[in-house]
Design a protein around this motif. Structure first.
Motif, PDB file in Angstrom:
ATOM      1  N   SER A   1       0.777  -1.079  -0.100  1.00 56.65           N
ATOM      2  CA  SER A   1       0.016   0.110   0.088  1.00 56.65           C
ATOM      3  C   SER A   1       1.144   1.183  -0.020  1.00 56.65           C
ATOM      4  N   SER A   2       0.511   2.119  -0.802  1.00 54.94           N
ATOM      5  CA  SER A   2       1.234   3.413  -0.860  1.00 54.94           C
ATOM      6  C   SER A   2       0.576   4.533   0.013  1.00 54.94           C
ATOM      7  N   ALA A   3      -0.253   4.208   0.683  1.00 55.17           N
ATOM      8  CA  ALA A   3      -1.061   5.137   1.529  1.00 55.17           C
ATOM      9  C   ALA A   3       0.044   5.823   2.554  1.00 55.17           C
TER      10      ALA A   3
ATOM     11  N   ARG B   1       3.964  -5.662   4.576  1.00 55.87           N
ATOM     12  CA  ARG B   1       3.826  -4.455   3.970  1.00 55.87           C
ATOM     13  C   ARG B   1       4.679  -4.483   3.028  1.00 55.87           C
TER      14      ARG B   1
END
Length: 164
Positions: A35-37, A91
């Motif tokens: 995830s690049s949040a 992650r």
């Protein structure tokens, strides 16, 4: 009585109790984030700072386009332990070890974990950036040279823009 001969087997007894410095290593790897949040990136950075401080590890993390380029420096056991935890971290994906070398001095001694999130313009400006942050992870071994990756980390770490 003749003096004993100094050799590798008994050299430690001639140390006179002096503390020998642990050898340092430098490890550089790349990975992709699931995830690049922004909150995920911030959490990874904060966690790295805490763990690195507790293990006396220094380094730099560059993030761009969903990819990470990171260098870790410190005692071999601590750096290896940290890298193993990164490999187990859900992650991260497509983790690739670029280099693991003994070093005589740290390049990133000022930071538990320096961090820079590159802008679209920054990460696309050089061929090296394109190789690291846009590479097919199956091709990265052939496309990214560890020395060039370290140079990029050092330059961004010192706030110098990399220009072709």
């Amino acid at each position: 009585m003749p003096s004993p001969e100094l050799n590798e087997e008994n050299a430690h007894s001639f140390n006179c109790g002096a503390n020998r410095a642990m050898p340092l290593i430098q490890l550089i790897y790349t990975s992709c984030l699931v995830s690049s949040a922004p909150e995920v990136i911030a959490e990874i950075h904060q966690t790295a700072k805490l763990i690195n401080k507790s293990r006396n590890i220094t380094g730099m993390l560059l993030y761009a386009n969903g990819g990470i380029l990171q260098v870790l420096e410190g005692d071999e056991a601590d750096v290896s332990k940290t890298y193993l935890s990164i490999e187990a971290d859900k992650r991260h994906t497509d983790i690739f070890l670029l280099s693991k070398n003994k070093i005589s001095a740290r390049n990133f001694a000022a930071w538990d974990m320096g961090f820079r999130q590159l802008t679209d313009t920054e990460y696309g400006d050089t061929l090296l950036d394109a190789d690291i942050f846009k590479a097919d992870r199956n091709e990265i071994e052939n496309r990214v040279k560890p020395g060039a990756a370290l140079a990029m980390l050092v330059l961004f770490g010192h706030g110098i823009e990399v220009i072709n």
